[in-house]
Motif scaffolding. Sequence first.
Motif, short mmCIF file in Angstrom:
data_model
loop_
_atom_site.label_atom_id
_atom_site.label_comp_id
_atom_site.label_asym_id
_atom_site.label_seq_id
_atom_site.Cartn_x
_atom_site.Cartn_y
_atom_site.Cartn_z
N ASP A 25 0.80 -1.22 0.00
CA ASP A 25 0.00 0.00 0.00
C ASP A 25 0.84 1.27 0.00
N GLY A 26 2.16 1.16 0.17
CA GLY A 26 3.02 2.34 0.19
C GLY A 26 3.92 2.38 1.40
N PRO A 27 4.50 3.55 1.70
CA PRO A 27 5.44 3.66 2.82
C PRO A 27 4.78 3.35 4.16
N VAL A 28 5.50 2.63 5.00
CA VAL A 28 5.06 2.34 6.35
C VAL A 28 5.87 3.21 7.31
N LEU A 29 7.18 3.22 7.13
CA LEU A 29 8.08 4.14 7.83
C LEU A 29 8.92 4.83 6.76
N ASP A 30 9.03 6.13 6.85
CA ASP A 30 9.71 6.89 5.81
C ASP A 30 10.89 7.66 6.40
N THR A 53 4.84 0.04 16.56
CA THR A 53 5.15 -1.38 16.73
C THR A 53 6.05 -1.87 15.60
N THR A 54 5.80 -1.41 14.39
CA THR A 54 6.64 -1.78 13.25
C THR A 54 8.07 -1.35 13.49
N LEU A 55 8.28 -0.15 14.02
CA LEU A 55 9.63 0.32 14.35
C LEU A 55 10.26 -0.55 15.43
N ALA A 56 9.50 -0.85 16.49
CA ALA A 56 10.03 -1.69 17.57
C ALA A 56 10.45 -3.06 17.04
N ILE A 67 5.85 -6.52 4.65
CA ILE A 67 6.63 -5.28 4.84
C ILE A 67 8.07 -5.57 4.46
N THR A 68 8.65 -4.69 3.66
CA THR A 68 10.03 -4.86 3.22
C THR A 68 10.83 -3.59 3.50
N GLN A 69 12.12 -3.79 3.68
CA GLN A 69 13.02 -2.66 3.92
C GLN A 69 13.55 -2.14 2.59
N HIS A 70 13.47 -0.83 2.39
CA HIS A 70 13.92 -0.21 1.16
C HIS A 70 15.01 0.81 1.40
N GLY A 71 15.60 0.80 2.57
CA GLY A 71 16.69 1.72 2.85
C GLY A 71 16.91 1.86 4.33
N GLY A 72 18.07 2.40 4.67
CA GLY A 72 18.41 2.66 6.06
C GLY A 72 19.10 1.49 6.72
N ARG A 73 19.45 1.71 7.98
CA ARG A 73 20.10 0.64 8.75
C ARG A 73 19.65 0.70 10.20
N VAL A 74 19.75 -0.44 10.86
CA VAL A 74 19.35 -0.58 12.26
C VAL A 74 20.46 -1.33 12.99
N GLN A 75 20.93 -0.76 14.10
CA GLN A 75 21.94 -1.43 14.92
C GLN A 75 21.48 -1.44 16.38
N VAL A 76 21.74 -2.54 17.05
CA VAL A 76 21.49 -2.67 18.48
C VAL A 76 22.78 -3.17 19.11
N ALA A 77 23.26 -2.43 20.09
CA ALA A 77 24.52 -2.76 20.78
C ALA A 77 25.66 -2.97 19.78
N GLY A 78 25.69 -2.12 18.75
CA GLY A 78 26.78 -2.16 17.78
C GLY A 78 26.65 -3.23 16.72
#
Length: 186
Positions: A25-30, A53-56, A67-78
Amino acid sequence: MTAPTPAAGAEPLIHVADLHLRSADGPVLDRVSLTVAPGECVAVVGASGSGKTTLALAVLGRLRPGITQHGGRVQVAGRSSRPEPHPELRGRIAAYVGQDAGTTLNPYRRLGQTVRAALGTRDGAAAVALLHQVGLAPSPGARRPAELSGGQQQRGALAVALARSPGRPAVGAGPAAGGPPGAVAR
C-alpha cells in the motif's frame, strides 16, 4: 525516577538511520532515524497505525509479512539487526514487551515469583527492587496476572524483560499505561 546521564562518546544501544519500510500500500516508515544512548529512556509516540510497533519490531530485526526494507540501517549494541538479526539479539541483547504484555506472564505464578525466576534468584528483595524500579509497589508482586490492571501487567512484563537482559535495552510496543517517566531507564 530520572534516567542516568549517558556517558559522553558512549556507543548507542540503539541506532536507526534513515529506515524506510514499505508495504504493498506504500510507505510504512519513511526515513526514520533514532538513537538511544546507554541509560536513556526514549518513547516513540503516535496515533494508532502510525508505525510504532513496526519500528520496535524492526529494531529487533523482525518485520511483519508484507513489509520490506527499502533503505536505512538498524543497529542494536553495535550489531546490525537488519536484514538478518544476530542470533542473540532478542532475549540476550534486547528484550521486547508487546502491547498485550499480560499474555507473557505465567497466569499461575505470582508476579514476584516470575520476576525472581527471571532474575535467577530466590532473593525476594531483588525482585521487589526491580518491581519498584518499573513503578510497581511491592503488593502487585504478591498477585497473579489476572489480578493486575493492564498497566500493572505491562510494567510487570517490563520488569521480567529487564531481569533477563540487565543493562540492555527493553523495546516495547503499545501504550505505556500509567508507567512513571523514566521507568525503563536502567
